[in-house]
Scaffold this motif. Structure first.
Motif, PDB file in Angstrom:
ATOM      1  N   GLN A 137       0.860  -1.191   0.000  1.00  0.00           N
ATOM      2  CA  GLN A 137       0.000   0.000   0.000  1.00  0.00           C
ATOM      3  C   GLN A 137       0.889   1.231   0.000  1.00  0.00           C
ATOM      4  O   GLN A 137       1.864   1.316   0.737  1.00  0.00           O
ATOM      5  N   ASP A 138       0.537   2.203  -0.813  1.00  0.00           N
ATOM      6  CA  ASP A 138       1.363   3.393  -0.969  1.00  0.00           C
ATOM      7  C   ASP A 138       0.443   4.623  -1.066  1.00  0.00           C
ATOM      8  O   ASP A 138      -0.780   4.496  -1.169  1.00  0.00           O
ATOM      9  N   ARG A 139       1.057   5.777  -1.004  1.00  0.00           N
ATOM     10  CA  ARG A 139       0.311   7.030  -1.169  1.00  0.00           C
ATOM     11  C   ARG A 139       1.089   7.905  -2.135  1.00  0.00           C
ATOM     12  O   ARG A 139       2.245   8.243  -1.889  1.00  0.00           O
ATOM     13  N   TRP A 140       0.456   8.241  -3.242  1.00  0.00           N
ATOM     14  CA  TRP A 140       1.084   9.080  -4.255  1.00  0.00           C
ATOM     15  C   TRP A 140       0.532  10.499  -4.156  1.00  0.00           C
ATOM     16  O   TRP A 140      -0.643  10.707  -3.828  1.00  0.00           O
ATOM     17  N   GLY A 141       1.389  11.447  -4.488  1.00  0.00           N
ATOM     18  CA  GLY A 141       0.993  12.846  -4.390  1.00  0.00           C
ATOM     19  C   GLY A 141      -0.015  13.245  -5.450  1.00  0.00           C
ATOM     20  O   GLY A 141      -0.203  12.549  -6.466  1.00  0.00           O
ATOM     21  N   ALA A 142      -0.619  14.378  -5.248  1.00  0.00           N
ATOM     22  CA  ALA A 142      -1.635  14.866  -6.189  1.00  0.00           C
ATOM     23  C   ALA A 142      -1.005  15.373  -7.483  1.00  0.00           C
ATOM     24  O   ALA A 142      -1.708  15.627  -8.460  1.00  0.00           O
ATOM     25  N   ASN A 143       0.316  15.507  -7.483  1.00  0.00           N
ATOM     26  CA  ASN A 143       0.994  16.015  -8.681  1.00  0.00           C
ATOM     27  C   ASN A 143       1.370  14.889  -9.647  1.00  0.00           C
ATOM     28  O   ASN A 143       2.195  15.079 -10.542  1.00  0.00           O
ATOM     29  N   GLU A 144       0.786  13.716  -9.463  1.00  0.00           N
ATOM     30  CA  GLU A 144       1.029  12.593 -10.378  1.00  0.00           C
ATOM     31  C   GLU A 144       0.328  12.895 -11.705  1.00  0.00           C
ATOM     32  O   GLU A 144      -0.879  12.692 -11.861  1.00  0.00           O
ATOM     33  N   SER A 202     -10.036  10.454 -18.394  1.00  0.00           N
ATOM     34  CA  SER A 202     -10.477   9.666 -19.552  1.00  0.00           C
ATOM     35  C   SER A 202     -11.822   9.020 -19.258  1.00  0.00           C
ATOM     36  O   SER A 202     -12.278   8.990 -18.116  1.00  0.00           O
ATOM     37  N   GLU A 203     -12.473   8.473 -20.298  1.00  0.00           N
ATOM     38  CA  GLU A 203     -13.814   7.925 -20.122  1.00  0.00           C
ATOM     39  C   GLU A 203     -13.900   6.452 -20.524  1.00  0.00           C
ATOM     40  O   GLU A 203     -14.989   5.874 -20.502  1.00  0.00           O
ATOM     41  N   SER A 204     -12.773   5.834 -20.858  1.00  0.00           N
ATOM     42  CA  SER A 204     -12.826   4.441 -21.332  1.00  0.00           C
ATOM     43  C   SER A 204     -11.527   3.740 -20.987  1.00  0.00           C
ATOM     44  O   SER A 204     -10.583   4.345 -20.452  1.00  0.00           O
ATOM     45  N   VAL A 205     -11.490   2.433 -21.287  1.00  0.00           N
ATOM     46  CA  VAL A 205     -10.284   1.648 -21.053  1.00  0.00           C
ATOM     47  C   VAL A 205      -9.183   2.148 -21.987  1.00  0.00           C
ATOM     48  O   VAL A 205      -9.413   2.421 -23.167  1.00  0.00           O
ATOM     49  N   GLY A 206      -7.969   2.261 -21.432  1.00  0.00           N
ATOM     50  CA  GLY A 206      -6.849   2.721 -22.232  1.00  0.00           C
ATOM     51  C   GLY A 206      -5.688   1.747 -22.172  1.00  0.00           C
ATOM     52  O   GLY A 206      -5.483   1.065 -21.154  1.00  0.00           O
ATOM     53  N   PHE A 207      -4.957   1.652 -23.264  1.00  0.00           N
ATOM     54  CA  PHE A 207      -3.758   0.807 -23.319  1.00  0.00           C
ATOM     55  C   PHE A 207      -2.597   1.724 -23.684  1.00  0.00           C
ATOM     56  O   PHE A 207      -2.613   2.392 -24.721  1.00  0.00           O
ATOM     57  N   TYR A 208      -1.592   1.799 -22.795  1.00  0.00           N
ATOM     58  CA  TYR A 208      -0.482   2.741 -22.987  1.00  0.00           C
ATOM     59  C   TYR A 208       0.825   1.971 -22.970  1.00  0.00           C
ATOM     60  O   TYR A 208       1.034   1.080 -22.121  1.00  0.00           O
ATOM     61  N   GLU A 209       1.709   2.330 -23.929  1.00  0.00           N
ATOM     62  CA  GLU A 209       3.031   1.717 -23.990  1.00  0.00           C
ATOM     63  C   GLU A 209       4.062   2.707 -23.470  1.00  0.00           C
ATOM     64  O   GLU A 209       4.002   3.904 -23.762  1.00  0.00           O
ATOM     65  N   LYS A 210       5.014   2.169 -22.715  1.00  0.00           N
ATOM     66  CA  LYS A 210       5.986   3.020 -22.045  1.00  0.00           C
ATOM     67  C   LYS A 210       6.866   3.760 -23.017  1.00  0.00           C
ATOM     68  O   LYS A 210       7.218   4.929 -22.788  1.00  0.00           O
ATOM     69  N   ASP A 211       7.231   3.094 -24.104  1.00  0.00           N
ATOM     70  CA  ASP A 211       8.150   3.752 -25.031  1.00  0.00           C
ATOM     71  C   ASP A 211       7.488   4.866 -25.821  1.00  0.00           C
ATOM     72  O   ASP A 211       8.156   5.615 -26.537  1.00  0.00           O
ATOM     73  N   GLU A 241       4.959   7.914 -10.892  1.00  0.00           N
ATOM     74  CA  GLU A 241       5.184   6.720 -10.071  1.00  0.00           C
ATOM     75  C   GLU A 241       4.745   5.467 -10.826  1.00  0.00           C
ATOM     76  O   GLU A 241       5.347   4.389 -10.690  1.00  0.00           O
ATOM     77  N   LEU A 242       3.683   5.613 -11.616  1.00  0.00           N
ATOM     78  CA  LEU A 242       3.136   4.456 -12.337  1.00  0.00           C
ATOM     79  C   LEU A 242       4.125   3.913 -13.354  1.00  0.00           C
ATOM     80  O   LEU A 242       4.327   2.690 -13.467  1.00  0.00           O
ATOM     81  N   TRP A 243       4.782   4.792 -14.070  1.00  0.00           N
ATOM     82  CA  TRP A 243       5.741   4.325 -15.085  1.00  0.00           C
ATOM     83  C   TRP A 243       7.020   3.786 -14.437  1.00  0.00           C
ATOM     84  O   TRP A 243       7.789   3.073 -15.101  1.00  0.00           O
ATOM     85  N   PHE A 298       0.336  11.688 -14.805  1.00  0.00           N
ATOM     86  CA  PHE A 298      -0.270  10.640 -15.621  1.00  0.00           C
ATOM     87  C   PHE A 298      -1.601  10.170 -15.015  1.00  0.00           C
ATOM     88  O   PHE A 298      -2.548   9.858 -15.729  1.00  0.00           O
ATOM     89  N   LEU A 299      -1.679  10.131 -13.666  1.00  0.00           N
ATOM     90  CA  LEU A 299      -2.925   9.734 -13.017  1.00  0.00           C
ATOM     91  C   LEU A 299      -4.038  10.716 -13.351  1.00  0.00           C
ATOM     92  O   LEU A 299      -5.178  10.321 -13.603  1.00  0.00           O
ATOM     93  N   GLU A 300      -3.717  11.976 -13.361  1.00  0.00           N
ATOM     94  CA  GLU A 300      -4.723  12.985 -13.691  1.00  0.00           C
ATOM     95  C   GLU A 300      -5.265  12.754 -15.099  1.00  0.00           C
ATOM     96  O   GLU A 300      -6.464  12.889 -15.346  1.00  0.00           O
TER      97      GLU A 300
END
Length: 704
Positions: free
Chosen positions: A74-81, A90-99, A110-112, A83-85
């Motif tokens: 369990q972790d706590r990420w700041g509001a300045n994340e 968004s309104e649907s499922v998304g698939f994102y590639e790191k590169d 933090e997610l990446w 990518f999370l924003e």
């Protein structure tokens, strides 16, 4: 056409969904729902799974990360994340590639940092128009493989079910919170009815409400008696305000003043951006106000104060907080109003009791049936009752009056036919002595249209009778004093008119001398009466004049020394030669000194009279001491009263009006002086006079 692999995948998805529903059915905590979901999906798919939800005010994100083997973090990420924003919006499922992600996003996210290649993510709540109960969040699979059982179409289905259970958990949490709030409000409302002490009322409310709202402090301000200011209760302001004057705002000033003026609550979550906020208190104390929730304390439509919660510890004040505070404000306002009215009633009761007990007149209150409700100490003393309680006893049995009984006067007052009924009578004391009194009576109506109590005032007439006696003695003496010189003047005037000394110049001069002496005596008496009239009228003569005491003594002492010598008594004096001037008219100072020394000569049949006058710091101290008849101890307290004459003087036939010492004392006090007396009957008397010397300002005025 479905292949066996597709069928297996579809079966696996249904199993996962069923297991998720089965597990979450037993979880009623939002954080528990998130943790259970992340662990179930991760272990079922063998893929790291992340679930996050933001806090109510968006300051941080609570995150649950579970790897494919079921290890939870369990972790706590700041509001300045950043990518999370993007995901939350968004309104649907998304698939994102790191590169494909921007370098700035990779470095700050933090997610990446967790994902190696890609993520598959769906925003929460899902669908986004499902409602506003679930807080913004996400359901994310990290580096899902090609053979992963969860694909975009069924990830949205899992997110939809997760939203349902999060809604349920948050609703249950909100309901539980409301139950707690309701319980606290109920407890507070109940406790407020158990006391009428303002300090207890405030202490019962503040801590409980502050904890419910999660506020840093809670203060209460009350309108002042003029209704123009809100004054905050000092005990609630905290240590920063301990050495400051009471904090107050004009009605309409600051947030509290605005609420008091409009009678409406105010929610301010950024105080320094609100134009109503006054920064003065923060500047004076160093306190920092971030957020304010303020509600009026109202009795019907009348605002009696405000209640203000300051700085919510976690998040912002909201409408629910306002409803809680308003729910408490109603009973609190009633309790405060009752406490203030109770305090005023107690203060009035103490005031009346103080007046009742300290009055010199006897006071008595009775019920309409004639039983005594209260009696003050002066009445008990008047009746000769030492201590004891006479409450509930019949007044007519305790108070014995004649020529008629008290019961008749009681009935007369009760009937109310006279506006101000009075009864002059004698009251019998416990030792059977009688005291002349004047009894005044009145009825007390408590507003029910009928008499509940009666009040009687007993005025002791003994002093009045004594003053009347002294007045009669005074006029008798005055008549006597006037008759003697007038008779003498008349007799010698007739002798001269009849020619008894027509051929005898020495005899004629002797007759004229007698007439002159008796005329001077009459003039002195008239002057004394005029001086008395001025003193009675409060006319102070010569207050701004200067009198030389040495000159006064030079005029007073020689003739009085001759009179003492004629009586055969020793007359001594010691007057400091350079006495400073005093303020006052020479005539009045002369009268004061002459009266004292003349009395010493008159009341000393044999022995000596001594006069001493010396400067003592900023006063002139004058002692007049004699070895005369002295003054009885019981007469000394009355010695300076108008018309009073000691019995020893009356018995010895010493003439006088009883005004001399009264005028001496009044004259001295008008010039800021004082007089004291020491005496022992049969051995002599000593009068000590203190006269303040003239002020520098008065001396300067006379110099100019």
């Amino acid at each position: 056409m479905l292949t066996q692999q597709n069928l297996n995948d579809r079966t696996g998805e249904l199993v996962l969904l069923e297991r998720l529903i089965d597990v979450l059915n037993a979880v009623f905590d939002a954080h528990g729902v998130c943790a259970a979901t992340a662990q179930l999906i991760a272990t079922h798919t063998g893929t790291s799974t992340i679930v996050s939800i933001s806090d109510p005010v968006g300051k941080h994100n609570d995150v649950w990360i579970c790897d494919g083997e079921g290890r939870m973090k369990q972790d706590r990420w700041g509001a300045n994340e950043v990518f999370l924003e993007q995901i939350y919006q968004s309104e649907s499922v998304g698939f994102y590639e790191k590169d494909q992600a921007p370098t700035r996003e990779l470095l700050r996210s933090e997610l990446w940092q967790i994902a190696q290649e890609s993520i598959m993510v769906v925003p929460l709540p899902f669908p986004v128009n499902a409602g506003q109960i679930t807080l913004p969040g996400m359901l994310c699979l990290v580096d899902p493989g090609i053979d992963c059982q969860v694909q975009p179409d069924n990830l949205s289905l899992l997110a939809s079910q997760l939203t349902v259970f999060l809604d349920r958990a948050l609703l249950r949490q909100r309901s539980a919170q409301q139950e707690v709030e309701f319980g606290i409000i109920s407890d507070i409302s109940h406790s407020l009815t158990s006391t009428l002490n303002l300090e207890e009322i405030i202490s019962q409310v503040t801590d409980a409400v502050r904890r419910v709202l999660g506020a840093e402090s809670l203060t209460i301000g009350l309108t002042d008696p003029s209704g123009t200011e809100i004054v905050f209760v000092e005990a609630l302001m905290g240590p920063a305000f301990r050495h400051m004057p009471p904090v107050s705002f004009k009605i309409g000033q600051g947030i509290a003043g605005w609420v008091a003026l409009h009678g409406e609550p105010a929610i301010v979550n950024n105080a320094y951006e609100d134009l109503r906020f006054s920064t003065k208190v923060d500047r004076d104390t160093g306190f920092l106000t971030n957020s304010v929730l303020c509600v009026p304390l109202k009795i019907e439509q009348r605002v009696i104060g405000v209640m203000e919660a300051i700085n919510k510890a976690n998040g912002n004040f909201d409408e629910n907080d306002s409803r809680v505070l308003q729910a408490i404000s109603g009973p609190l306002a009633v309790a405060i109003e009752n406490a203030l009215l109770h305090a005023q009633a107690l203060a009035e009761k103490r005031r009346v009791e103080t007046i009742f007990s300290s009055m010199s007149e006897g006071l008595l209150t009775c019920h309409r049936d004639g039983s005594i409700s209260t009696a003050n100490g002066a009445l008990l003393a008047l009746l000769g009752i030492d201590g004891g309680d006479i409450g509930d006893q019949k007044a007519s049995e305790i108070i014995q009056t004649h020529p008629t009984g008290f019961a008749e006067f009681f009935e007369q007052v009760l009937e109310g036919e006279q506006d101000f009924p009075q009864f002059a009578c004698d009251v019998r004391q416990g030792n059977n002595d009688s005291v002349p009194v004047l009894i005044s009576g009145a009825t007390i109506d408590q507003g029910k249209g009928e008499v509940d109590e009666l009040i009687f005032v007993f005025s002791d007439l003994r002093q009045v009778r004594e003053v009347e006696r002294m007045r009669d003695d005074f006029f008798h003496n005055i008549v006597h004093e006037l008759r003697t010189p007038l008779a003498t003047i008349l007799m010698y005037a007739r002798l001269l008119r009849e020619g008894k000394a027509i051929n005898d110049p020495p005899k004629a001069n002797r007759f004229l001398g007698v007439i002159e002496r008796e005329s001077d005596r009459l003039q002195k008496m008239v002057r004394q009466m005029l001086q008395l009239a001025k003193l009675e009228a409060g006319i102070i003569e010569g207050k701004d004049e200067l009198a030389s005491l040495n000159s006064v003594f030079e005029q007073v002492l020689p003739p009085l020394a001759d009179r003492a010598s004629q009586k055969g008594i020793a007359f001594e004096y010691n007057i400091q030669p350079d006495l400073p001037p005093v303020s006052g008219s020479v005539e009045n100072i002369y009268m004061i000194i002459k009266n004292l020394i003349e009395n010493a000569v008159i009341f000393t049949p044999s022995g000596s009279v001594t006069v001493d006058a010396q400067l003592d710091q900023d006063v002139v101290k004058i002692n007049v001491t004699d070895e005369g008849i002295g003054i009885p101890k019981e007469a000394i307290p009355n010695l300076f009263r108008r018309f009073y004459r000691a019995q020893t003087a009356v018995e010895r036939g010493i003439a006088g009006t009883g005004l001399g010492l009264y005028m001496v004392k009044e004259g001295l006090e008008s010039y800021g002086g004082s007089i004291e007396v020491e005496s022992q009957e049969g051995k002599g008397t000593k009068f000590t006079v203190l006269l303040p010397i003239a002020s520098t300002q008065l001396l300067q005025e006379h110099t100019d």
